[in-house]
Design a protein around this motif. Structure first.
Motif, short mmCIF file in Angstrom:
data_model
loop_
_atom_site.label_atom_id
_atom_site.label_comp_id
_atom_site.label_asym_id
_atom_site.label_seq_id
_atom_site.Cartn_x
_atom_site.Cartn_y
_atom_site.Cartn_z
N GLY A 232 0.74 -1.34 0.04
CA GLY A 232 0.21 0.03 0.02
C GLY A 232 0.83 1.45 0.05
O GLY A 232 2.23 1.37 0.38
N GLU A 233 0.13 2.29 -0.31
CA GLU A 233 1.04 3.67 -0.40
C GLU A 233 1.61 4.04 1.02
O GLU A 233 1.40 3.79 2.03
N SER A 234 2.74 4.79 0.94
CA SER A 234 3.70 5.14 1.93
C SER A 234 3.40 6.44 2.18
O SER A 234 2.92 7.53 1.52
N GLN A 235 3.55 6.88 3.48
CA GLN A 235 3.41 7.79 4.07
C GLN A 235 4.83 8.55 4.36
O GLN A 235 5.71 7.88 5.30
N GLU A 236 5.43 9.84 4.10
CA GLU A 236 6.45 10.38 4.45
C GLU A 236 6.61 10.80 5.93
O GLU A 236 5.73 11.52 6.43
N VAL A 237 7.87 10.58 6.63
CA VAL A 237 7.94 10.83 7.94
C VAL A 237 9.40 11.39 8.01
O VAL A 237 10.37 10.95 7.44
N GLU A 238 9.73 12.15 9.18
CA GLU A 238 11.15 12.40 9.57
C GLU A 238 11.55 11.55 10.92
O GLU A 238 10.77 11.56 11.82
N VAL A 239 12.48 10.87 10.79
CA VAL A 239 13.00 9.92 11.67
C VAL A 239 13.80 10.45 12.76
O VAL A 239 13.86 9.91 14.07
N ALA A 240 14.73 11.50 12.42
CA ALA A 240 15.81 11.93 13.43
C ALA A 240 15.51 13.30 13.43
O ALA A 240 16.46 14.20 13.02
N THR A 241 14.55 13.81 14.39
CA THR A 241 14.40 15.15 14.70
C THR A 241 15.36 15.82 15.58
O THR A 241 15.69 17.03 15.26
N GLU A 242 16.45 14.97 16.28
CA GLU A 242 17.42 15.55 16.70
C GLU A 242 18.62 15.66 15.89
O GLU A 242 19.85 16.09 16.20
N GLY A 243 18.66 15.39 14.62
CA GLY A 243 19.77 15.37 13.76
C GLY A 243 20.31 14.02 13.92
O GLY A 243 20.75 13.27 14.69
N PHE A 244 20.91 13.42 12.34
CA PHE A 244 21.70 12.39 12.44
C PHE A 244 22.86 12.56 13.08
O PHE A 244 23.46 11.36 13.31
N THR A 245 23.54 13.65 12.87
CA THR A 245 24.87 13.71 13.68
C THR A 245 24.84 13.30 15.12
O THR A 245 25.75 12.92 15.77
N ALA A 246 23.74 13.88 15.78
CA ALA A 246 23.59 13.56 17.33
C ALA A 246 23.52 12.01 17.42
O ALA A 246 24.00 11.40 18.38
N LEU A 247 22.64 11.41 16.61
CA LEU A 247 22.66 9.96 16.67
C LEU A 247 23.95 9.26 16.38
O LEU A 247 24.11 8.33 16.96
N TYR A 248 24.59 9.61 15.21
CA TYR A 248 25.87 8.90 15.04
C TYR A 248 26.71 9.13 16.20
O TYR A 248 27.38 8.22 16.43
N TRP A 249 26.93 10.16 16.75
CA TRP A 249 28.07 10.31 17.69
C TRP A 249 27.65 9.56 19.03
O TRP A 249 28.20 8.70 19.83
N ALA A 250 26.41 9.44 19.39
CA ALA A 250 25.78 8.63 20.43
C ALA A 250 26.18 7.14 20.12
O ALA A 250 26.72 6.45 21.11
#
Length: 394
Positions: A232-250
């Protein structure tokens, strides 16, 4: 190794020792290989390191998850090369060599489950066990054109397996065919405690796709349409609201601290000549501070709760498995490290959340394989495997 030859250079060259399996069972007729992090009775366990191999001795006990496969009728054919201490994503082991990528022989296989991916992609066995801490099943699956899964953290036993970063480590596997992928999953993963509905909500990770080049987006577009045709059709979402850089370093700080706790004492005592990249990562790990770890754990905790709420119990997230096709074997160590850092921005979502992710071999670019991933709620592993097989068939 119990095979007559190894043209993919995927296996550790251990003297062959027969490992009996059940004559009948749900996996009868299938052959499998095991990443050389798992203990198998009659063989040593190197963890991709000459020093660890020298200290290993021949194991007398087989890891329970390997025993489960044997008891289900699968035939063991050997132990596969892993990147040194499993702390790499290239598949290039400075001591034991680089296995051949069966999907693109002029390109790296991806690590650290490189030997397992090479064995399957070159048709030397039907499926193979790997581990995924920061992407070590998902990356080789994308690079070699295979199905691969990083399960929900803690879903599959890692008893009698060498650790890298225990709060991130998972046991996954590779297969060439969707039917085999599903069949193995039924044994390895078992029934889901909370299965996905047959028509889950399909969420497209807009910001994750924004991390890859337009040529990669174009190559993945037909695969996305295929998923939407089935689900079925997809819905666009934002998954890294804190930013990928913060998640990367964590992710990097937590992984590094745990890796140093696991392997640091051996490195300090023996001072082994670690390979390119691996040496740099352990030097980084040595220097990580308590404050950096504490801040990283706080970021992980907040992200996990928000990401869990985004998926709910019925959502699956579609995202690129890797930032591009596998780099060339001739690329420099610096280029490989840059690629690894880009990849970790995509890989960190599943790692920090502890949620399962499946890579599907649905796309190609410049003649090489390119994976697309489905990421689901905790405990939806078998549902994701079944969906992957269904999408591939249809």
């Amino acid at each position: 190794m119990l095979l007559d030859h190894d043209p993919a250079r995927a296996f550790m060259p251990y003297p062959p020792v027969d490992v009996p399996s059940a004559v009948t069972g749900p996996l009868a007729g299938l052959s499998f290989a095991v990443k050389d992090l798992f203990d198998v009775a009659g063989y040593p366990t190197s963890a991709g390191s000459p020093q660890m191999l020298a200290m290993s001795g021949v194991k007398t006990r087989t890891a329970p998850i390997v025993r489960r496969l044997l008891d289900s009728g699968a035939r063991f054919v050997g132990k596969t090369i892993t990147d040194e201490l499993a702390f790499s994503m290239s598949g290039k082991n400075a001591h034991f060599g680089t296995p051949v990528n069966g999907g693109a022989p002029d390109r790296i296989p991806g690590g650290s489950s490189s030997g397992s991916a090479a064995a399957v992609s070159n048709g030397l066995c039907d499926f193979a066990l790997g581990t995924d801490t920061g992407g070590s099943v998902r990356a080789p699956a994308s690079h070699c054109g295979l199905f691969g899964i990083r399960p929900t953290h803690g879903r599959v036993s890692l008893e009698n397996c060498h650790d890298l970063a225990p709060s991130f480590d998972t046991c996954g596997y590779f297969a060439r065919e969707g039917a085999v992928f599903r069949r193995v999953g039924e044994v390895l993963l078992g029934a889901d405690p909370g299965p996905l509905p047959s028509q889950p909500r399909v969420l497209l990770a807009r910001d994750a796709f924004g991390l890859v080049e337009s040529t990669v987006q174009s190559a993945l577009a037909p695969a996305i349409r295929r998923i939407e045709t089935v689900l079925g059709e997809s819905q666009e979402v934002e998954v890294a609201t804190e930013g990928f850089t913060a998640l990367y370093w964590a992710m990097r700080y937590i992984q590094a601290r745990e890796a140093w706790i696991v392997d640091g004492p051996m490195i300090e005592r023996l001072k082994p000549p670690l390979g390119p990249g691996v040496a740099d990562r352990f030097e980084f790990a040595r220097a990580v501070t308590d404050r950096q770890v504490a801040e990283a754990q706080g970021i992980r905790s907040v992200f996990r709760e928000r990401f869990k709420a985004l998926l709910g119990s019925d959502g699956i997230l579609v995202l690129p498995t890797m930032p591009d096709i596998a780099p060339l074997l001739t690329d420099s160590d610096e280029a490989l490290n840059d690629y690894r850092n880009k990849a970790l921005n995509l890989q960190c979502l599943s790692v920090l959340s502890g949620l399962p992710q499946v890579s599907l071999p649905l796309a190609r670019k410049d003649g090489a394989p390119l994976g697309l991933s489905l990421l689901g709620p905790a405990g939806s592993d078998s549902s994701l495997v079944a969906l992957a097989a269904r999408i591939a068939e249809g």
